[in-house]
Scaffold this motif. Structure first.
Motif, PDB file in Angstrom:
ATOM      1  N   LEU A 159       0.896  -1.177  -0.155  1.00 33.43           N
ATOM      2  CA  LEU A 159       0.002  -0.007  -0.076  1.00 33.43           C
ATOM      3  C   LEU A 159       0.789   1.283  -0.232  1.00 33.43           C
ATOM      4  CD1 LEU A 159      -2.932   1.294   0.058  1.00 33.43           C
ATOM      5  CD2 LEU A 159      -2.598   1.237   2.792  1.00 33.43           C
ATOM      6  N   VAL A 160       1.802   1.411   0.983  1.00 33.75           N
ATOM      7  CA  VAL A 160       2.834   2.620   1.034  1.00 33.75           C
ATOM      8  C   VAL A 160       3.528   2.626  -0.185  1.00 33.75           C
ATOM      9  CG1 VAL A 160       4.806   3.160   2.219  1.00 33.75           C
ATOM     10  CG2 VAL A 160       3.053   2.466   3.383  1.00 33.75           C
ATOM     11  N   ALA A 162       2.501   1.705  -3.361  1.00 32.76           N
ATOM     12  CA  ALA A 162       1.343   2.185  -4.294  1.00 32.76           C
ATOM     13  C   ALA A 162       1.210   3.734  -4.199  1.00 32.76           C
ATOM     14  CB  ALA A 162       0.310   1.375  -4.196  1.00 32.76           C
ATOM     15  N   ILE A 163       1.160   4.214  -2.698  1.00 35.43           N
ATOM     16  CA  ILE A 163       0.932   5.706  -2.739  1.00 35.43           C
ATOM     17  C   ILE A 163       2.296   6.484  -2.971  1.00 35.43           C
ATOM     18  CG2 ILE A 163       0.931   7.254  -0.788  1.00 35.43           C
ATOM     19  CD1 ILE A 163      -0.948   5.087   0.855  1.00 35.43           C
ATOM     20  N   GLY A 164       3.419   6.136  -2.748  1.00 35.11           N
ATOM     21  CA  GLY A 164       4.656   6.468  -3.092  1.00 35.11           C
ATOM     22  C   GLY A 164       4.753   6.617  -4.745  1.00 35.11           C
ATOM     23  N   VAL A 166       2.488   6.717  -6.944  1.00 28.60           N
ATOM     24  CA  VAL A 166       1.375   7.865  -7.219  1.00 28.60           C
ATOM     25  C   VAL A 166       2.142   9.230  -6.990  1.00 28.60           C
ATOM     26  CG1 VAL A 166      -0.812   8.843  -6.738  1.00 28.60           C
ATOM     27  CG2 VAL A 166      -0.621   6.300  -6.987  1.00 28.60           C
ATOM     28  N   ILE A 167       2.669   9.439  -5.614  1.00 30.78           N
ATOM     29  CA  ILE A 167       3.171  10.744  -5.395  1.00 30.78           C
ATOM     30  C   ILE A 167       4.359  11.070  -6.505  1.00 30.78           C
ATOM     31  CG2 ILE A 167       4.463  12.083  -3.721  1.00 30.78           C
ATOM     32  CD1 ILE A 167       2.684  10.539  -1.721  1.00 30.78           C
ATOM     33  N   ALA A 170       2.699  11.507 -10.078  1.00 35.33           N
ATOM     34  CA  ALA A 170       1.953  12.627 -10.338  1.00 35.33           C
ATOM     35  C   ALA A 170       2.587  13.885 -10.965  1.00 35.33           C
ATOM     36  CB  ALA A 170       1.049  12.915  -8.947  1.00 35.33           C
TER      37      ALA A 170
END
Lengths: 181, 102
Positions: A159-160, A162-164, A166-167, A170
């Motif tokens: 999860l972390v 995936a968030i990383g 995206v950030i 982006a």
């Protein structure tokens, strides 16, 4: 030597040659696209090893997830960045190249010495494994009972990541003063 | 016992690990460094699965699956960094990435 043993040996030697050869190709080829394709070959020959070690579920996961999903993502990024750009091998002086090769060779020698020392006494495997050793049900049972905490931690790590991703990927529309654009 | 002994699997795994380590140290292209890291992780994975077969317990295979998940996470973040480099028009070369800002 039985016929089955000879066949297993032939498959093993072919897989080992493919494995080492494609690993060398990953490091040696100049073009990142060809390196990625060589790594796919390496992953598939490793899956052959996993099958020989009666780890069927991990072999399937290796081909599906690793050689499939992860490497496709790699190839997308290589195509995005531009695979035709040639970057030289090393930037540093000659001793840096020499030193890294010597370091890797020393690492290999050390590992092989340890394996040879261990092979003399306690590397005898059992001839027979249970029928469902390495099947999805046996691996899943161990994963969900003894290693449940590891399973949950892996989900948080993914999860972390995936968030990383995206950030990092982006496209920021508005500019903030100070921080990263 | 069919096929070679466990020690041969361990030798192949170690060889893949060492080749991957050489790749990480030799190459300057971060994409190929990431591919070499994958090689190192896969060498470790092969050793884990060989030990699972040796001890006749699926714990090593569970560990190999965990390593695969960690490798996927590492690829996501590493490729995100490479895409961010390409987007900021930084040349794809780790020697030029001495600072995280342009």
């Amino acid at each position: 030597m039985s016929v089955g043993n000879i066949i297993v040996w032939i498959v093993w030697i072919a897989a080992a040659a493919a494995c080492i050869g494609s690993a060398l190709a990953v490091v040696a080829l100049r073009n990142a696209l060809y390196s990625a394709l060589a790594l796919i070959g390496n992953l598939i020959s490793l899956a052959v090893f996993y099958l020989l070690l009666s780890a069927e579920f991990v072999a399937a996961a290796q081909v599906l997830i690793y050689a499939g999903a992860v490497m496709v993502m790699f190839l997308f990024v290589i195509a995005y960045v531009g695979w035709d750009k040639d970057i030289a091998w090393t930037g540093g002086p000659r001793w840096q190249t020499l030193g890294s090769v010597v370091a890797a060779a020393a690492l290999l020698c050390e590992l092989v010495v340890v394996i040879v020392l261990g092979a003399a006494n306690d590397l005898k495997r059992t001839d027979h494994v249970s029928a469902n050793f390495g099947s999805a049900s046996s691996v899943g049972r161990v994963f969900m009972s003894n290693h449940l905490l590891a399973f949950e931690v892996i989900s948080i790590v993914l999860l972390v990541a995936a968030i990383g991703g995206v950030i990092l990927g982006a496209q920021k529309q508005r500019r903030r003063s100070g921080g990263l654009r | 016992m069919l096929g070679p002994a466990i020690a041969w699997y361990l030798v192949v795994g170690s060889a893949i690990f060492a080749i991957g380590a050489a790749g990480v140290m030799l190459r300057r292209n971060p994409l190929i460094m990431l591919l070499s890291l994958e090689l190192m992780l896969n060498g470790a994975n092969l050793v884990l699965i060989a030990f699972a077969r040796l001890h006749n317990s699926p714990g090593g295979q569970v560990f190999a699956l965990a390593v695969m998940a960690v490798a996927a996470a590492e690829v996501v973040v590493g490729l995100g960094l490479v895409v961010a480099m390409a987007r900021r028009k930084i040349e794809i070369d780790v020697d030029l990435l001495s600072r995280l800002r342009k």
